[in-house]
Design a protein around this motif. Structure first.
Motif, PDB file in Angstrom:
ATOM      1  N   ARG A   1      -2.128   2.647  10.715  1.00  0.00           N
ATOM      2  CA  ARG A   1      -2.200   1.347  10.043  1.00  0.00           C
ATOM      3  C   ARG A   1      -0.846   0.616  10.155  1.00  0.00           C
ATOM      4  NH1 ARG A   1      -5.267  -1.608   6.509  1.00  0.00           N
ATOM      5  NH2 ARG A   1      -7.013  -0.156   6.715  1.00  0.00           N
ATOM      6  N   ARG A   2       0.245   1.348  10.026  1.00  0.00           N
ATOM      7  CA  ARG A   2       1.564   0.723  10.211  1.00  0.00           C
ATOM      8  C   ARG A   2       1.684   0.141  11.615  1.00  0.00           C
ATOM      9  NH1 ARG A   2       3.627   5.421   7.887  1.00  0.00           N
ATOM     10  NH2 ARG A   2       4.531   6.053   9.891  1.00  0.00           N
ATOM     11  N   GLY A   3       1.169   0.868  12.605  1.00  0.00           N
ATOM     12  CA  GLY A   3       1.194   0.360  13.975  1.00  0.00           C
ATOM     13  C   GLY A   3       0.384  -0.910  14.137  1.00  0.00           C
ATOM     14  N   ASP A   4      -0.766  -0.971  13.443  1.00  0.00           N
ATOM     15  CA  ASP A   4      -1.585  -2.190  13.497  1.00  0.00           C
ATOM     16  C   ASP A   4      -0.826  -3.377  12.905  1.00  0.00           C
ATOM     17  OD1 ASP A   4      -3.655  -0.784  14.643  1.00  0.00           O
ATOM     18  OD2 ASP A   4      -4.746  -0.469  12.747  1.00  0.00           O
ATOM     19  N   TYR A   5      -0.134  -3.143  11.788  1.00  0.00           N
ATOM     20  CA  TYR A   5       0.633  -4.219  11.164  1.00  0.00           C
ATOM     21  C   TYR A   5       1.762  -4.681  12.089  1.00  0.00           C
ATOM     22  CZ  TYR A   5      -1.671  -2.943   6.759  1.00  0.00           C
ATOM     23  OH  TYR A   5      -2.592  -2.683   5.772  1.00  0.00           O
ATOM     24  N   LEU A   6       2.398  -3.740  12.714  1.00  0.00           N
ATOM     25  CA  LEU A   6       3.507  -4.081  13.604  1.00  0.00           C
ATOM     26  C   LEU A   6       3.018  -4.920  14.782  1.00  0.00           C
ATOM     27  CD1 LEU A   6       6.507  -3.717  14.195  1.00  0.00           C
ATOM     28  CD2 LEU A   6       5.988  -1.536  15.280  1.00  0.00           C
ATOM     29  N   ARG A   7       1.873  -4.553  15.352  1.00  0.00           N
ATOM     30  CA  ARG A   7       1.318  -5.328  16.469  1.00  0.00           C
ATOM     31  C   ARG A   7       0.898  -6.729  16.007  1.00  0.00           C
ATOM     32  NH1 ARG A   7      -0.213  -0.111  17.913  1.00  0.00           N
ATOM     33  NH2 ARG A   7      -2.049  -0.121  16.543  1.00  0.00           N
ATOM     34  N   LEU A   8       0.383  -6.828  14.786  1.00  0.00           N
ATOM     35  CA  LEU A   8      -0.004  -8.131  14.260  1.00  0.00           C
ATOM     36  C   LEU A   8       1.227  -9.019  14.078  1.00  0.00           C
ATOM     37  CD1 LEU A   8      -2.132 -10.045  13.113  1.00  0.00           C
ATOM     38  CD2 LEU A   8      -1.838  -8.919  10.887  1.00  0.00           C
ATOM     39  N   ALA A   9       2.292  -8.441  13.586  1.00  0.00           N
ATOM     40  CA  ALA A   9       3.533  -9.213  13.429  1.00  0.00           C
ATOM     41  C   ALA A   9       4.029  -9.712  14.784  1.00  0.00           C
ATOM     42  CB  ALA A   9       4.595  -8.357  12.747  1.00  0.00           C
ATOM     43  N   ARG A  10       3.975  -8.869  15.778  1.00  0.00           N
ATOM     44  CA  ARG A  10       4.409  -9.264  17.130  1.00  0.00           C
ATOM     45  C   ARG A  10       3.529 -10.407  17.645  1.00  0.00           C
ATOM     46  NH1 ARG A  10       8.232  -6.986  15.945  1.00  0.00           N
ATOM     47  NH2 ARG A  10       9.123  -5.033  16.704  1.00  0.00           N
ATOM     48  N   ALA A  11       2.223 -10.305  17.433  1.00  0.00           N
ATOM     49  CA  ALA A  11       1.300 -11.312  17.951  1.00  0.00           C
ATOM     50  C   ALA A  11       1.502 -12.664  17.285  1.00  0.00           C
ATOM     51  CB  ALA A  11      -0.145 -10.842  17.763  1.00  0.00           C
ATOM     52  N   THR A  12       1.904 -12.662  16.021  1.00  0.00           N
ATOM     53  CA  THR A  12       2.071 -13.924  15.296  1.00  0.00           C
ATOM     54  C   THR A  12       3.510 -14.412  15.280  1.00  0.00           C
ATOM     55  OG1 THR A  12       2.272 -12.679  13.218  1.00  0.00           O
ATOM     56  CG2 THR A  12       0.075 -13.495  13.815  1.00  0.00           C
TER      57      THR A  12
ATOM     58  N   THR B   1       0.883  -1.171   0.000  1.00  0.00           N
ATOM     59  CA  THR B   1       0.000   0.000   0.000  1.00  0.00           C
ATOM     60  C   THR B   1       0.916   1.215   0.000  1.00  0.00           C
ATOM     61  OG1 THR B   1      -0.091   0.241   2.403  1.00  0.00           O
ATOM     62  CG2 THR B   1      -1.645  -1.311   1.403  1.00  0.00           C
ATOM     63  N   LEU B   2       0.349   2.400   0.099  1.00  0.00           N
ATOM     64  CA  LEU B   2       1.218   3.574   0.236  1.00  0.00           C
ATOM     65  C   LEU B   2       2.058   3.490   1.508  1.00  0.00           C
ATOM     66  CD1 LEU B   2      -1.137   6.484  -0.909  1.00  0.00           C
ATOM     67  CD2 LEU B   2       0.874   5.598  -2.118  1.00  0.00           C
ATOM     68  N   GLY B   3       1.492   2.879   2.554  1.00  0.00           N
ATOM     69  CA  GLY B   3       2.240   2.724   3.795  1.00  0.00           C
ATOM     70  C   GLY B   3       2.480   4.013   4.550  1.00  0.00           C
ATOM     71  N   LEU B   4       1.683   5.023   4.280  1.00  0.00           N
ATOM     72  CA  LEU B   4       1.929   6.337   4.881  1.00  0.00           C
ATOM     73  C   LEU B   4       1.062   6.602   6.095  1.00  0.00           C
ATOM     74  CD1 LEU B   4       2.190   8.427   1.580  1.00  0.00           C
ATOM     75  CD2 LEU B   4       4.026   7.420   2.945  1.00  0.00           C
ATOM     76  N   ASP B   5       0.135   5.717   6.395  1.00  0.00           N
ATOM     77  CA  ASP B   5      -0.767   5.881   7.537  1.00  0.00           C
ATOM     78  C   ASP B   5      -0.093   5.286   8.775  1.00  0.00           C
ATOM     79  OD1 ASP B   5      -2.757   5.556   9.506  1.00  0.00           O
ATOM     80  OD2 ASP B   5      -4.337   5.392   7.999  1.00  0.00           O
ATOM     81  N   ALA B   6       0.324   6.135   9.707  1.00  0.00           N
ATOM     82  CA  ALA B   6       1.063   5.682  10.885  1.00  0.00           C
ATOM     83  C   ALA B   6       0.237   4.723  11.733  1.00  0.00           C
ATOM     84  CB  ALA B   6       1.511   6.879  11.715  1.00  0.00           C
TER      85      ALA B   6
END
Length: 490
Positions: free
Chosen positions: A87-98, A80-85
Motif C-alpha cells: 500500500r505504501r508503494g501504491d501511495y508513492l506511485r500515486l504521488a509520482r503520477a500527480t 493509517t498504520l502505514g505498515l503495508d509495504a
C-alpha cells in the motif's frame, strides 16, 4: 531532529504502531480536511473507529479521497498504520503520477509508551498484534530509505521533531542579521467603504509604523487594475495621498511602486518627489516604471507609445530627476536631457533613491544598471536568481559595483494567522483557479512560512520586500503581519 520542514502541498504517509501518537501528531500540524484517516472513515461507515468489519469499505473510500485530493495537488496526509509495504508503494506511485512530493513520517515511539496508551483505549489492540506492529516499525526504520521517498521524517516522541508549521526561532546569527530584508507595506486596494478615507489611511499607516514596517508604498494607477479589484473601486492619486501620510508622526519611508513615466512630465515628478521628501524629513523614495496598461491611458487621454519609446522616456525621466535634484541652477547638458536651467526648490532633504520596476532582461535591467539606485523584481525564487545575475552582468559591463544597486521584490502573499485561516483566504480569493494553483502562485502560508521565505530572499541579496496583501481590509487586519515582522526583527 529539529526544525524539519515538509513541502506543501505534499502527500504525507504516516506509519506507526497503535498508540504511537501519529494521529495526534498530524492533528497538531495539519487541517482536519487534509488528514484522511482510516479510523475516522471506519467510524463514519461502521459502529466506531475500531469496527474492523467496516475496514474494506473504509479503505476503498480512503483511496478515492486520496486520489481526488492528490489529483488536485492538495495537501494529503494519510493516517493509517502505514505498515503495508504494498500500500505504501501504491501511495508513492500515486504521488509520482500527480507530481506531489512524497513524504514518509515514521513514529519511532517507545514500545512501553505504545502499550500504555493502548491499554487506555476503549477497545485495545491485542498485545500480540501490537508486538507485531512494533516489529514492523523497527524493520521499516531500517529499510525505508530503499523505498524511494522524497523525504523521510522520523518522530522520536522522547524528543519530537518539529515541522515547518512550528514558529521559527526569533534569534538570528550574525550572518543572518546582515541579510535581513526590510519590509515595506504596499497598499494597492482601499476598501474604506463608508468610512472616512483619511481616517482609514491614517489608521493603516499608524498601525504599520507601530508594527515595524519600514515604509508604505502606494500603487500609481488611474483606474483600479483587474489583478487587485473592480475598476470602480477607489484608487487615490498616490502623491497627494503620500503628502497626507507625511504629516503623520511616523518613521515610515514613503513612495510609489511604481509611477509610470507616461502619466507625468519628468520635471513634475522631480518637483513632486522633492516636495514629499522635504515634508517627510527625508523619507521619500521614487518608484518609476515604463507603464503597461493601455486602458487607463486611453481613458485619461494620455499617449501610450510603443515599449521602446516608453523605455526611452524612463531614461529621460531618471536623468531629469538627477539634474533637477543636483545643487545649483545652472544649465544641464546630459546624455538624454538638455535643460536651460535646473531651478528646483525645495531640493530634496535626502538622496532620494530611484527604484525601477520591471524585469526585462535586455533593456530594463540595463537601465537599472546605468541609472537607478535599485530595481523591483518578482519575488518568485525560481526566476529571481537569474534576474539578479543578469542585472549584475549589466553592472559589470558598465563598470558599476553590483552592490550599489539595491534588489527589491514585490510580494503578493496570502498570509493567514494559521493553516485554517490560510485555507479560508485561498478559497475566498482564488476565483476560478484551482486552490493549489492559487496557493502556490501567492505563496499561501502562515507568518512562520513567510518569515522563512523572507530570510531566504534576504540570503539571495534582496534588501527590501514590498508586501502587498491581496485582501487587506484595514488597520486591524494588519495584525496578522505582526508575527512575521517580529520573527524578522528578532
Amino acid at each position: 531532529m529539529t526544525d524539519v520542514r515538509l513541502p506543501d502541498p505534499a502527500m504525507v504517509v504516516l506509519a506507526g504502531a497503535a498508540g504511537s501518537g501519529k494521529s495526534t501528531w498530524a492533528a497538531e500540524r495539519f487541517r482536519n480536511p487534509e488528514i484522511v484517516s482510516s479510523d475516522a472513515l471506519r467510524a463514519a461507515l461502521g459502529s466506531g473507529p475500531s469496527d474492523l468489519d467496516a475496514s474494506v469499505e473504509a479503505f476503498a473510500l480512503l483511496d478515492q479521497i486520496v486520489a481526488a485530493r492528490t489529483r488536485r495537488s492538495l495537501m494529503t496526509v494519510i493516517d493509517t498504520l502505514g505498515l503495508d509495504a504494498e500500500r505504501r508503494g501504491d501511495y508513492l506511485r500515486l504521488a509520482r503520477a500527480t507530481g506531489l512530493p512524497a513524504v514518509l513520517v515514521i513514529m519511532d515511539t517507545a514500545a512501553a509508551l505504545c502499550r500504555e496508551r493502548n491499554r487506555l483505549r476503549d477497545r485495545p489492540v491485542p498485545a500480540p498484534v501490537l508486538t507485531a506492529q512494533l516489529r514492523k516499525i523497527n524493520k521499516l526504520l531500517e529499510s525505508a530509505a530503499e523505498e524511494g521517498w522524497d523525504q523521510i521524517v522520523i518522530i522520536d516522541q522522547a524528543g519530537a521533531a518539529d515541522t515547518q508549521l512550528e514558529e521559527p526561532a526569533a534569534d538570528h546569527d550574525q550572518d543572518t542579521w546582515s541579510t535581513l530584508p526590510r519590509v515595506v507595506l504596499q497598499v494597492s486596494r482601499f476598501p474604506w467603504g463608508d468610512e472616512d478615507p483619511t481616517g482609514w489611511l491614517r489608521d493603516v499607516a499608524l498601525a504599520a509604523d507601530a508594527m515595524g514596517f519600514d515604509g508604505i508604498a502606494l500603487m500609481d494607477h488611474l483606474i483600479q487594475i483587474p489583478q487587485v479589484d473592480r475598476a470602480w473601486e477607489p484608487i487615490p492619486e498616490p502623491w497627494v495621498t503620500l503628502g497626507m501620510l507625511a504629516g503623520l508622526d511616523t518613521d515610515l519611508r514613503l513612495g510609489t511602486l511604481v509611477s509610470p513615466v507616461t502619466f507625468r512630465e519628468p520635471g513634475i515628478i522631480a518637483k513632486t518627489v522633492a516636495t514629499l521628501d522635504v515634508l517627510s524629513n527625508g523619507r521619500a523614495f521614487c518608484g518609476l516604471g515604463a507603464g503597461w496598461w493601455l486602458r487607463e491611458h486611453q481613458a485619461y487621454g494620455l499617449d501610450f507609445p510603443a515599449d521602446r519609446q516608453r523605455l526611452d522616456q524612463l531614461q529621460v525621466c531618471i536623468e531629469t530627476l538627477r539634474a533637477l535634484w543636483a545643487p545649483g541652477t545652472k544649465a544641464y547638458h546630459g546624455r538624454y536631457v538638455h535643460l536651460p536651467e535646473t531651478t528646483c526648490y525645495p531640493r530634496p532633504a535626502s538622496d532620494v533613491p530611484i527604484i525601477v520596476g520591471g524585469s526585462g532582461e535586455r533593456r530594463t535591467l540595463r537601465i537599472v544598471a546605468e541609472q537607478a539606485d535599485g530595481c523591483n523584481l518578482p519575488s518568485d525564487q525560481a526566476i529571481l536568481p537569474t534576474k539578479i545575475d543578469i542585472l549584475h552582468r549589466h553592472c559589470a559591463a558598465m563598470g558599476r559595483d553590483p552592490a550599489s544597486v539595491e534588489i527589491t521584490v514585490l510580494d503578493l502573499p496570502v498570509l493567514g494567522r494559521d493553516r485554517e485561516d490560510v485555507a479560508a483566504r485561498v478559497e475566498r480569493l482564488r476565483g476560478r483557479l484551482p486552490a493549489a494553483v492559487y496557493a502556490a502562485r501567492h505563496h499561501a502560508g502562515t507568518p512562520a512560512d513567510h518569515a522563512r521565505r523572507y530570510l531566504e530572499l534576504g540570503a539571495l541579496g534582496v534588501g527590501t520586500i514590498f508586501l502587498a496583501l491581496p485582501d487587506l481590509a484595514g488597520a486591524d487586519d494588519l495584525a496578522r503581519c505582526a508575527p512575521l515582522l517580529a520573527a524578522l526583527h528578532g
